[in-house]
Every structure is written in structure tokens, then in C-alpha cells.
Enzyme design. Structure first.
Site, PDB file in Angstrom:
ATOM      1  N   ARG A 170     -12.755  24.814  41.346  1.00 50.79           N
ATOM      2  CA  ARG A 170     -14.028  24.459  40.712  1.00 50.79           C
ATOM      3  C   ARG A 170     -14.696  23.281  41.430  1.00 50.79           C
ATOM      4  O   ARG A 170     -15.920  23.249  41.593  1.00 50.79           O
ATOM      5  CB  ARG A 170     -13.780  24.109  39.242  1.00 50.79           C
ATOM      6  CG  ARG A 170     -14.980  23.617  38.481  1.00 50.79           C
ATOM      7  CD  ARG A 170     -15.915  24.721  38.064  1.00 50.79           C
ATOM      8  NE  ARG A 170     -15.359  25.557  37.021  1.00 50.79           N
ATOM      9  CZ  ARG A 170     -15.991  26.600  36.485  1.00 50.79           C
ATOM     10  NH1 ARG A 170     -17.201  26.924  36.919  1.00 50.79           N
ATOM     11  NH2 ARG A 170     -15.419  27.320  35.549  1.00 50.79           N
ATOM     12  N   ALA A 201      20.890  27.385  27.578  1.00 50.79           N
ATOM     13  CA  ALA A 201      21.105  27.553  26.139  1.00 50.79           C
ATOM     14  C   ALA A 201      22.180  28.589  25.848  1.00 50.79           C
ATOM     15  O   ALA A 201      23.011  28.404  24.947  1.00 50.79           O
ATOM     16  CB  ALA A 201      19.798  27.950  25.460  1.00 50.79           C
ATOM     17  N   GLN A 210       2.001  31.940  41.384  1.00 49.75           N
ATOM     18  CA  GLN A 210       2.089  31.954  39.923  1.00 49.75           C
ATOM     19  C   GLN A 210       3.498  32.173  39.392  1.00 49.75           C
ATOM     20  O   GLN A 210       3.760  31.974  38.201  1.00 49.75           O
ATOM     21  CB  GLN A 210       1.183  33.061  39.363  1.00 49.75           C
ATOM     22  CG  GLN A 210      -0.275  32.881  39.694  1.00 49.75           C
ATOM     23  CD  GLN A 210      -1.013  34.209  39.717  1.00 49.75           C
ATOM     24  OE1 GLN A 210      -1.445  34.708  38.684  1.00 49.75           O
ATOM     25  NE2 GLN A 210      -1.179  34.796  40.896  1.00 49.75           N
ATOM     26  N   ASP A 240       4.103  38.595  33.036  1.00 48.08           N
ATOM     27  CA  ASP A 240       3.050  39.528  32.626  1.00 48.08           C
ATOM     28  C   ASP A 240       2.826  39.566  31.118  1.00 48.08           C
ATOM     29  O   ASP A 240       1.798  40.045  30.652  1.00 48.08           O
ATOM     30  CB  ASP A 240       3.373  40.942  33.114  1.00 48.08           C
ATOM     31  CG  ASP A 240       3.554  41.017  34.618  1.00 48.08           C
ATOM     32  OD1 ASP A 240       2.936  40.190  35.321  1.00 48.08           O
ATOM     33  OD2 ASP A 240       4.311  41.876  35.085  1.00 48.08           O
TER      34      ASP A 240
END
Length: 309
Positions: A140, A7, A240, A113
Site C-alpha cells: 500500500r 500440547a 504465506q 486454506d
């Protein structure tokens, strides 16, 4: 960051500005690793994680000598303004450089963060949350199949933003945050309540800055007093920080890059562009660096307790 770079480059070119890309951040300014960029230089990058310009820690830029070299390199290429993407360290260097040499600079908040004042969301934050959720969904499956208690440690330094939102989105039974004191007794009470209602598994998300300690340490202490489930620990770590960006981050990066160039064209400097509500606003670099960081939403904190029963 790539959506933002795209951009910035294309907004500049659209406005008749000659654009350059600095490789490896401030180290590139010092090494004169500065290359011209055209509209095609940023083709097919919006879906890529990381940054095509690379990045590096640069202690030399903290020195007067390092900044002087960087300034002379910019001057030689007739570069008269900078857009910098990063967090505290990046903005600290940018503010000093701008004040010393009068180079107009606009900052774009880029950190998973989400701990910079002046923007509700920082680049990479939403993508990191989605990565955490995807991992916990898989965990899970194992937890439910084997009656296990998983402690999942997520990143965020002293900010619990990733941990809080991912705990709600993944249906975690508990979350430990740097901003909130949670005793071991409280945690065990929560886990015992779940076990008493025949929960087949439990997942506790631990922010890496939690005052209770790291996930391994907490898991060991809990197991000594609560042995209803088989206990496991997963540290998600730098998983992450990568991966294809979410649609939210692609749009946010595009909006902030577009805004950064337009702010420079207006004559603005030593400011950060950020998202507040659904609008782009500017914040001075002084405020971004010195004011209180993002506060966790009180309703989300309450929800972690209510929805985990």
C-alpha cells in the site's frame, strides 16, 4: 503445528502415556522413523513455524502394502493410537488405516486454506492472514506513492477464506473469490468509482482459485480497459505458509492438541477435533471429508463492497 505437537506430547506424558513422534508423516511410519519424545523434546518450539516433525507426501501409504508396513512398525513399538495433523489427504489416509487395522486415530485440522468441515478455524489459517496483511500494508505504501493499481494473489486453493478476511483487514478496494462470480465489468466499475473520488491507489486481492483467472491474466485484461493507474502484480505464494505463528494459532494448536489426547483417552476414534464458536467439538472423519466446506460469512462479503468506497 508445533504448538499442537507440544500440547499432544505434554498432555500424553501428564496422563502417564509413553509418547512418540513420527518424522515426515506417513513416510516416517513406513520408514520406521519413529522416535520417543519426552517433555523436553518439545521445549522452545511453540514460536516456530512449520513442524519439527517435518512432513512429506507419501504415495506408498495409499497402498495396502504401505499401510501394512506402517502397522507392523507401530505394533513393534507397541504404539496403540495416533494423532494426525493435516487436511483432506491426511485424514483420508488416517480413516482408511484406522478402519483396516483398528488403530484409534484423532485428527487435528492443519491447513492455511481453512476448508475443512467441523472447525471454524484450522491451524495456520490465522497466521497466513496476518502474513498477507503485513505484505499488503507494505504494498500500500508503494501504491499510494506512485498512483498504482496492485493485484495481489493469495493462496487458498478453492477456498476464498484468506482472500476475504485479508481484504477487509487490509482495506482492499476489491476481492475476487472462488465462491463468488465477479465479472470483469463489475471489477472495472468498482475501480472507476474509486478513481472518480480521487483515490490515490487501489489494491485488488485475487484468490488463487478465482473463476476470473490468475492475477497476471486479470491485470492484463483490466489494463486494456482501465488505465487510470500504473498496474502491478504481486504473487505472495509460499510466503504465506511460513513464519512465526500468531497468538491465535498458538492457542488454537494447544487447545486442539490437548483435546485430541483427551478424546483418545475417552475411547474416541476416527474423529477430528475442531473449534466451533469458542468451544472444542469433535466431528467424524467421514463428515470432515464429505460435508460441505466452510462457507464464507455473508456479512463479510457485504462489507467488502460497503467499506471499499
Amino acid at each position: 503445528m508445533n504448538a499442537c505437537i507440544r500440547a499432544v506430547v505434554r498432555t500424553g506424558i501428564y496422563n502417564g502415556i509413553k509418547m512418540f513422534g513420527v518424522m515426515q508423516g506417513y513416510q516416517g511410519l513406513i520408514n520406521n522413523n519413529i522416535n520417543p519424545m519426552d517433555a523436553r523434546s518439545v521445549s522452545n518450539i511453540i514460536h516456530l513455524g512449520g513442524t519439527i516433525l517435518k512432513t512429506a507426501r507419501c504415495l506408498e501409504f495409499k497402498t495396502d502394502e504401505g499401510q501394512e508396513i506402517a502397522y507392523q512398525n507401530l505394533k513393534a513399538k507397541e504404539i496403540d493410537a495416533l494423532v494426525v495433523i493435516g487436511g483432506d489427504g491426511t485424514f483420508t489416509g488416517a480413516r482408511r488405516f484406522s478402519q483396516t487395522y483398528g488403530i484409534p486415530i484423532i485428527g487435528v485440522p492443519g491447513t492455511i486454506d481453512n476448508d475443512l468441515y467441523g472447525s471454524d478455524f484450522t491451524l495456520g489459517y490465522d497466521t497466513a492472514i496476518n502474513t498477507v496483511i503485513d505484505a499488503i500494508d507494505k504494498i500500500r505504501d508503494t501504491a499510494d506513492s506512485h498512483d498504482r493499481l496492485f493485484f495481489v494473489e493469495v493462496m487458498g486453493r478453492d477456498s476464498g477464506c484468506i482472500a476475504l478476511r485479508s481484504s477487509i483487514a487490509s482495506g482492499a478496494e476489491a476481492v475476487l473469490l472462488p465462491e463468488k462470480e465477479t465479472s470483469l465489468d463489475e471489477l472495472i466499475v468498482q475501480l472507476e468509482a474509486g478513481a472518480s473520488t480521487k483515490k490515490s491507489s487501489s489494491i485488488v486481492i485475487v484468490s488463487e482459485g478465482s473463476k476470473c483467472g490468475g492475477a497476471y491474466d486479470i491485470a492484463k485484461k483490466v489494463k486494456e480497459r482501465f488505465n487510470h493507474y500504473d498496474t502491478k502484480v504481486t504473487i505472495l505464494g509460499h510466503l504465506q505458509r511460513g513464519g512465526s505463528p500468531s497468538s491465535f494459532d498458538r492457542i488454537l494448536g494447544s487447545r486442539l492438541g490437548f483435546a485430541a489426547v483427551n478424546e483418545l483417552l475417552k475411547g474416541n476414534t476416527e474423529s477430528m477435533v475442531g473449534l466451533r464458536g469458542n468451544d472444542i467439538h469433535t466431528t467424524s472423519l467421514d463428515e470432515a471429508l464429505t460435508k460441505h466446506t466452510f462457507k464464507l460469512e455473508s456479512d463479510l462479503l457485504e462489507m467488502t463492497k460497503v467499506l471499499s468506497i
